[in-house]
Design a protein around this motif. Sequence first.
Motif, PDB file in Angstrom:
ATOM      1  N   PHE A 150       0.828  -1.201   0.000  1.00  0.00           N
ATOM      2  CA  PHE A 150       0.000   0.000   0.000  1.00  0.00           C
ATOM      3  C   PHE A 150       0.868   1.260   0.000  1.00  0.00           C
ATOM      4  O   PHE A 150       0.652   2.193  -0.790  1.00  0.00           O
ATOM      5  N   ARG A 192       0.435   4.225  -2.758  1.00  0.00           N
ATOM      6  CA  ARG A 192      -0.351   5.386  -2.328  1.00  0.00           C
ATOM      7  C   ARG A 192       0.510   6.645  -2.387  1.00  0.00           C
ATOM      8  O   ARG A 192       1.575   6.715  -1.761  1.00  0.00           O
ATOM      9  N   HIS A 229      -1.838   2.694   6.297  1.00  0.00           N
ATOM     10  CA  HIS A 229      -3.007   2.602   5.418  1.00  0.00           C
ATOM     11  C   HIS A 229      -3.952   3.800   5.574  1.00  0.00           C
ATOM     12  O   HIS A 229      -4.902   3.940   4.796  1.00  0.00           O
TER      13      HIS A 229
END
Length: 399
Positions: free
Chosen positions: A268, A272, A343
């Motif tokens: 992630f 991201r 996250h």
Amino acid sequence: MSDDMRPFLESEQIALQKKVRRWVDSQLIARGVDEPEDPEAAARRLLRLLARAGWIGYTIPKRYGGKDTRISARHLCILREEISRGSSMADTMLAVQGLGSFPIIHAGNPEQKKEFLPPAARGDQIAAFALTEPEAGSDIASLQCRAVRRGSAYILNGLKSFISNAGIADNYVVFATTRPAAGKSGITAFIVDADNPGLSVREKLSLIAPHPIGTIEFRDCRVSVTRRLGRVGQGLEIAHATLQVFRPTVGAAAVGLAQRALEAAVDFGSSRRQFGRAILDFQGNRFRLAEMATELRAARLLVHDAAWRIDHPGKDSALASSMAKLFATETAQRVIDWSLQIHGGRGLVSGSVVERLYREIRALRIYEGTSEIQRLIIARLLTQGSRGHPKGKSRPARS
Ligand SMILES: Cc1cc2nc3c(=O)[nH]c(=O)nc-3n(C[C@H](O)[C@H](O)[C@H](O)COP(=O)(O)OP(=O)(O)OC[C@H]3O[C@@H](n4cnc5c(N)ncnc54)[C@H](O)[C@@H]3O)c2cc1C
């Protein structure tokens, strides 16, 4: 992916690790079995799946349909780490099958072994381990479930709480006092069939993460003397011997959950983007990632050190086992929390991998001896025999 633990593992064990990892990737992770809607149905299905793959066989000796001549803590740790990475529920089923079978392996007579171990290895019967009571958690020596001898049977009365597999087990290894005045020396173990008319499931509990668990009640439950496990008064020794083998495996399961969280953080955080960069390009997050991986590796090393000691009789394993369980479960909680933080809001959404891991890790700091009890054991072992702490004087806490 998990580290190569070559100093502690032999080549056959490294091969097993690779094999079970491939199986977990294809049978658990790719199929998305991680959050079951009906925990009991999922538990039965996963146990059958694990048995068919041969993994349950590692909880039973070869002579009774299992894999190894004797139970190997390293094999159990490899399996629990890899399987928990894919599904916490599958890991629970493997672990509880082992917990319920080990007392029979350790103290059962040949007839009991022949009757209970082969069906457990095949996954045809579900096992359970019933020690905890409403008033006896960490302080297991204070248990009150009573067993009174009447002719060729014992009559059991009492409650057992927080029993994994309550309601789906085919038999329970139950610890009860046959001589309350004798305290810890008065505890005796029994194998009780789930369909014994004196045994009922009083309540099923819903925990923060799916886990088949509940309270069982014994009311004038008649258990034949042939179902007594080991000697009268040997119960606490049987419970301790079982927990001694399984304690580092709880650490292994924690390492597996944290490994999945670390992998999720890398995936992630690399994709991201905020402020024009991948969030893992920011030094603060890179430092955190480095700490996660380093602490996780330290936890894994402690787990394998403890398992190696258990597999090599004569090596002192008690201190290493408690340290492994304590450090691995506490570290895994931190690693998973950090992964969730990386996250951002997405980590809180129900059904996301880290949200699930965040809930699943919590129980591991509690069952089979809480973190506080592990600290007490470690301190007791360190001070045993020193001035003011005579050997054997302290009250035995769980596991
Ligand atoms: C998911 C799950 C599955 C389980 N499965 C099983 C099972 O299959 N079979 C079974 O028999 N049991 C099972 N248990 C029970 C588990 O082993 C107990 O919950 C655990 O041993 C702690 O007991 P307790 O919950 O009664 O807490 P308590 O013993 O009441 O402790 C409460 C708090 O006080 C602390 N504490 C207690 N004594 C001390 C002390 N001397 N010093 C410092 N702090 C202390 C504890 O660390 C804890 O933080 C399970 C529990 C869970 C959560």
